[in-house]
Write a protein that holds these residues in place. Structure first.
Motif, PDB file in Angstrom:
ATOM      1  N   LYS A   1       0.504  -5.064  62.699  1.00 50.69           N
ATOM      2  CA  LYS A   1       0.342  -6.503  62.895  1.00 50.69           C
ATOM      3  C   LYS A   1      -0.951  -6.793  63.658  1.00 50.69           C
ATOM      4  CE  LYS A   1       2.685 -10.605  64.664  1.00 50.69           C
ATOM      5  NZ  LYS A   1       3.965 -11.144  65.143  1.00 50.69           N
ATOM      6  N   ALA A   2      -1.220  -6.028  64.705  1.00 50.05           N
ATOM      7  CA  ALA A   2      -2.448  -6.214  65.482  1.00 50.05           C
ATOM      8  C   ALA A   2      -3.675  -6.015  64.591  1.00 50.05           C
ATOM      9  CB  ALA A   2      -2.486  -5.256  66.667  1.00 50.05           C
ATOM     10  N   ALA A   3      -3.633  -5.007  63.728  1.00 50.50           N
ATOM     11  CA  ALA A   3      -4.759  -4.747  62.827  1.00 50.50           C
ATOM     12  C   ALA A   3      -4.958  -5.907  61.852  1.00 50.50           C
ATOM     13  CB  ALA A   3      -4.542  -3.443  62.066  1.00 50.50           C
ATOM     14  N   ARG A   4      -3.865  -6.447  61.320  1.00 51.75           N
ATOM     15  CA  ARG A   4      -3.975  -7.591  60.397  1.00 51.75           C
ATOM     16  C   ARG A   4      -4.543  -8.814  61.112  1.00 51.75           C
ATOM     17  NH1 ARG A   4       1.277  -5.914  59.021  1.00 51.75           N
ATOM     18  NH2 ARG A   4       2.127  -7.758  60.085  1.00 51.75           N
ATOM     19  N   ILE A   5      -4.080  -9.054  62.330  1.00 53.47           N
ATOM     20  CA  ILE A   5      -4.582 -10.190  63.107  1.00 53.47           C
ATOM     21  C   ILE A   5      -6.071 -10.017  63.382  1.00 53.47           C
ATOM     22  CG2 ILE A   5      -4.488 -11.279  65.388  1.00 53.47           C
ATOM     23  CD1 ILE A   5      -1.403 -10.831  65.273  1.00 53.47           C
ATOM     24  N   PHE A   6      -6.456  -8.834  63.811  1.00 52.66           N
ATOM     25  CA  PHE A   6      -7.865  -8.564  64.113  1.00 52.66           C
ATOM     26  C   PHE A   6      -8.722  -8.761  62.873  1.00 52.66           C
ATOM     27  CE2 PHE A   6     -11.113  -5.301  65.812  1.00 52.66           C
ATOM     28  CZ  PHE A   6     -11.740  -6.239  66.619  1.00 52.66           C
ATOM     29  N   ARG A   7      -8.273  -8.205  61.754  1.00 53.59           N
ATOM     30  CA  ARG A   7      -9.004  -8.367  60.495  1.00 53.59           C
ATOM     31  C   ARG A   7      -9.140  -9.846  60.130  1.00 53.59           C
ATOM     32  NH1 ARG A   7      -5.577  -6.519  56.045  1.00 53.59           N
ATOM     33  NH2 ARG A   7      -4.762  -8.607  56.367  1.00 53.59           N
ATOM     34  N   SER A   8      -8.062 -10.583  60.248  1.00 55.29           N
ATOM     35  CA  SER A   8      -8.075 -12.004  59.885  1.00 55.29           C
ATOM     36  C   SER A   8      -9.067 -12.786  60.732  1.00 55.29           C
ATOM     37  CB  SER A   8      -6.683 -12.614  60.053  1.00 55.29           C
ATOM     38  OG  SER A   8      -5.762 -11.981  59.217  1.00 55.29           O
ATOM     39  N   VAL A   9      -9.032 -12.563  62.022  1.00 55.09           N
ATOM     40  CA  VAL A   9      -9.941 -13.285  62.917  1.00 55.09           C
ATOM     41  C   VAL A   9     -11.384 -12.834  62.683  1.00 55.09           C
ATOM     42  CG1 VAL A   9     -10.565 -13.741  65.322  1.00 55.09           C
ATOM     43  CG2 VAL A   9      -8.149 -13.769  64.627  1.00 55.09           C
TER      44      VAL A   9
END
Length: 141
Positions: free
Chosen positions: A30-38
């Protein structure tokens, strides 16, 4: 010249572990997806040259993720905070309901990622990105 892929992976994972602390979550996926999105939202909102300079400060693993889908572009014009937060959510490749169920989740995730970047890239580069975003709703205090 040998490439040490283990070090690249280690650097990327180190950033991810630290990012989890900033986000207050343990789920690395989830953290990786959030980081990628931002990162993708920032990348597409700032001028191409500035986007490339930001990438230079990322670990190589994150550079690859950052540049996935990248094209030379005119910065996306966003005029309202809700529009910016929806733009971040749109970069989450189908997981936006899980990662950003509300705009408040996107707001706090964005600010956490910016705080993380402030602590992990040079001050000058951070300030250039903040200026390129040039809006009070996109620059955390």
């Amino acid at each position: 010249m040998a490439m040490n892929l283990d070090n690249y992976l280690k650097d990327g994972k180190t950033w991810l572990h630290e990012l989890c602390s900033y986000l207050g979550i343990e789920d690395e996926q989830k953290a990786a997806r959030i980081f990628r999105s931002v990162l993708h939202a920032i990348r597409d909102r700032i001028p191409t040259g500035e986007a490339i300079h930001l990438a230079a400060q990322l670990p190589i693993l994150w550079k690859g993720i950052y540049f996935h889908g990248f094209t030379v572009h005119e910065p996306v014009r966003i005029r309202h905070e809700d529009e910016w937060l929806e733009f971040i959510r749109s970069k989450d490749a189908g997981a936006e309901e899980a990662d950003f169920p509300t705009l408040d989740h996107a707001y706090y995730a964005y600010h956490d990622v910016m705080a993380f970047l402030r602590d992990h890239i040079s001050e000058g580069q951070y300030e250039q990105v903040a200026q390129a975003l040039h809006s009070e709703f996109t620059i955390p205090a």
